[in-house]
Design a protein around this motif. Structure first.
Motif, PDB file in Angstrom:
ATOM      1  N   LEU A  79       7.269  18.821   4.820  1.00 27.64           N
ATOM      2  CA  LEU A  79       6.864  17.426   4.680  1.00 27.64           C
ATOM      3  C   LEU A  79       8.076  16.507   4.599  1.00 27.64           C
ATOM      4  N   LEU A  80       9.080  16.913   3.833  1.00 26.19           N
ATOM      5  CA  LEU A  80      10.284  16.097   3.711  1.00 26.19           C
ATOM      6  C   LEU A  80      10.968  15.907   5.062  1.00 26.19           C
ATOM      7  N   ALA A  81      11.011  16.962   5.852  1.00 25.37           N
ATOM      8  CA  ALA A  81      11.657  16.872   7.161  1.00 25.37           C
ATOM      9  C   ALA A  81      10.870  15.966   8.110  1.00 25.37           C
ATOM     10  N   LEU A  82       9.542  16.103   8.094  1.00 22.25           N
ATOM     11  CA  LEU A  82       8.708  15.331   9.012  1.00 22.25           C
ATOM     12  C   LEU A  82       8.722  13.845   8.672  1.00 22.25           C
ATOM     13  N   PHE A  83       8.826  13.535   7.372  1.00 23.81           N
ATOM     14  CA  PHE A  83       8.761  12.135   6.940  1.00 23.81           C
ATOM     15  C   PHE A  83      10.082  11.658   6.337  1.00 23.81           C
TER      16      PHE A  83
ATOM     17  N   PRO B 205      12.316   9.511   7.303  1.00 20.86           N
ATOM     18  CA  PRO B 205      12.599   8.065   7.234  1.00 20.86           C
ATOM     19  C   PRO B 205      11.912   7.346   6.074  1.00 20.86           C
ATOM     20  N   ILE B 206      10.836   7.917   5.537  1.00 20.27           N
ATOM     21  CA  ILE B 206      10.090   7.215   4.482  1.00 20.27           C
ATOM     22  C   ILE B 206       9.972   8.051   3.202  1.00 20.27           C
ATOM     23  N   LYS B 207      10.806   9.074   3.074  1.00 24.76           N
ATOM     24  CA  LYS B 207      10.648  10.010   1.956  1.00 24.76           C
ATOM     25  C   LYS B 207      10.908   9.360   0.600  1.00 24.76           C
ATOM     26  N   ASP B 208      11.653   8.243   0.563  1.00 26.10           N
ATOM     27  CA  ASP B 208      11.986   7.628  -0.715  1.00 26.10           C
ATOM     28  C   ASP B 208      10.882   6.744  -1.280  1.00 26.10           C
ATOM     29  N   HIS B 209       9.836   6.493  -0.495  1.00 28.24           N
ATOM     30  CA  HIS B 209       8.726   5.709  -1.045  1.00 28.24           C
ATOM     31  C   HIS B 209       7.362   6.323  -0.699  1.00 28.24           C
ATOM     32  N   THR B 210       7.352   7.633  -0.490  1.00 31.07           N
ATOM     33  CA  THR B 210       6.118   8.345  -0.145  1.00 31.07           C
ATOM     34  C   THR B 210       5.879   9.466  -1.143  1.00 31.07           C
ATOM     35  N   TYR B 211       4.628   9.635  -1.550  1.00 32.62           N
ATOM     36  CA  TYR B 211       4.251  10.760  -2.419  1.00 32.62           C
ATOM     37  C   TYR B 211       3.943  11.972  -1.549  1.00 32.62           C
ATOM     38  N   PHE B 212       4.443  13.127  -1.961  1.00 33.82           N
ATOM     39  CA  PHE B 212       4.203  14.358  -1.220  1.00 33.82           C
ATOM     40  C   PHE B 212       3.402  15.331  -2.069  1.00 33.82           C
ATOM     41  N   LEU B 213       2.232  15.724  -1.538  1.00 36.25           N
ATOM     42  CA  LEU B 213       1.350  16.685  -2.195  1.00 36.25           C
ATOM     43  C   LEU B 213       1.317  17.915  -1.297  1.00 36.25           C
TER      44      LEU B 213
ATOM     45  N   ILE C  79       0.856  -1.184   0.000  1.00 41.68           N
ATOM     46  CA  ILE C  79       0.000   0.000   0.000  1.00 41.68           C
ATOM     47  C   ILE C  79       0.894   1.236   0.000  1.00 41.68           C
ATOM     48  N   VAL C  80       0.633   2.124  -0.947  1.00 45.54           N
ATOM     49  CA  VAL C  80       1.428   3.342  -1.083  1.00 45.54           C
ATOM     50  C   VAL C  80       0.813   4.446  -0.233  1.00 45.54           C
ATOM     51  N   LEU C  81       1.658   5.215   0.425  1.00 46.85           N
ATOM     52  CA  LEU C  81       1.205   6.317   1.267  1.00 46.85           C
ATOM     53  C   LEU C  81       1.497   7.651   0.591  1.00 46.85           C
ATOM     54  N   GLY C  82       0.518   8.541   0.656  1.00 44.75           N
ATOM     55  CA  GLY C  82       0.698   9.910   0.179  1.00 44.75           C
ATOM     56  C   GLY C  82       0.358  10.878   1.296  1.00 44.75           C
ATOM     57  N   ILE C  83       1.101  11.974   1.391  1.00 43.49           N
ATOM     58  CA  ILE C  83       0.852  13.012   2.379  1.00 43.49           C
ATOM     59  C   ILE C  83       0.392  14.264   1.631  1.00 43.49           C
TER      60      ILE C  83
END
Length: 266
Positions: free
Chosen positions: A49-53, A55-63, A36-40
């Protein structure tokens, strides 16, 4: 089967202290294990967003910036800038309003022209990278979003003065203290649809969570659209479901666990 989960942050995934749910990182690993893919999706800027996440920034979509700026693994998937004339108009009008302070949001940092302590207290929760300038109308960097920090109430104090812009721009009450302006085609719903297309994921395979009016379009692009228990009435009306618990009770994580039969992490 759920393949994509996109959640808002403030008032949704985060509690009122701006904290992630206890055990979030272990919980997120369960999502990865189930493919399951996570998006923020947030009104917050990209750098936050990059700072908060991290640990998972390489497999998370950021909107970020209400969907104006969508990235994955450092690649820009969507960039929607405001035209400079609109930025100037929003700033000049905001200056005339009581306890309303404009903030310009670029890709890498925000710009403010006021050192008011109450403004900084609000803004620095989200804008760690910022610059104080003498005149916001002289900023030449392209702007993704204009946010008005309304220390009275965004929905009743500042929004009525900008409602007429809704035919040409996206005007969204993003929280009790924030009114946001983005390009007309920029919103979280557009961002989620872009991610769906990139992944080959459909409406029936998407779950989203939101609490305020800048989440409205996101509620319309997922079958499993959840309004937080603490959400604005407009979001509750638009969503297909509502969480059983609010953002201070880990409502997002609990709803996901109930739907996907996962175990909450402590």
């Amino acid at each position: 089967m759920i393949k994509l989960i996109v959640t808002d942050l403030d008032g949704s995934l985060l509690n009122d202290k701006k904290e992630l749910p206890a055990g979030f990182w272990e919980f997120e690993k369960q999502l990865v294990q189930q493919n399951i893919v996570l998006g923020i999706a947030s009104g917050r800027p990209h750098h936050n967003l990059l700072a908060l996440f991290e640990p998972i920034k390489d497999h998370t979509y950021f909107l970020s910036d209400n969907g104006s700026y969508v990235t994955y693994q450092g690649e820009e998937l969507l960039v929607e800038m405001l035209d400079p004339e609109a930025v100037t108009a929003f700033v000049e009008k905001a200056r005339t309003l009581n306890q309303v302070y404009p903030v310009l949001c670029g890709k890498d940092k925000a710009y403010m022209e006021n050192k008011e302590e109450s403004l900084l207290k609000q803004a620095l929760q989200y804008y760690q990278h910022y610059e104080l300038v003498a005149d916001l109308t002289k900023v030449t960097e392209p702007i993704l979003k204009v946010s008005l920090c309304d220390l009275v109430d965004a929905e009743t104090n500042s929004y009525p003065h900008f409602k007429h812009y809704e035919t040409a721009y996206k005007v969204a009450v993003a929280g009790e203290r924030w009114l946001d302006f983005t390009a007309f085609n920029a919103n979280k719903g557009v961002g989620v649809k872009l991610v769906q297309q990139a992944l080959g994921v459909g409406y029936d395979e998407t779950m989203v969570f939101g609490d305020y009016l800048n989440d409205l379009e996101m509620m319309q692009v997922a079958k499993y659209s959840y309004a937080m228990k603490n959400a604005h009435p407009g979001i509750i009306a638009a969503a297909n479901f509502m969480t059983s618990f609010n953002n201070n009770e880990e409502g997002v994580v609990r709803a996901i666990c109930d739907s996907l039969v996962l175990e909450p992490q402590q």
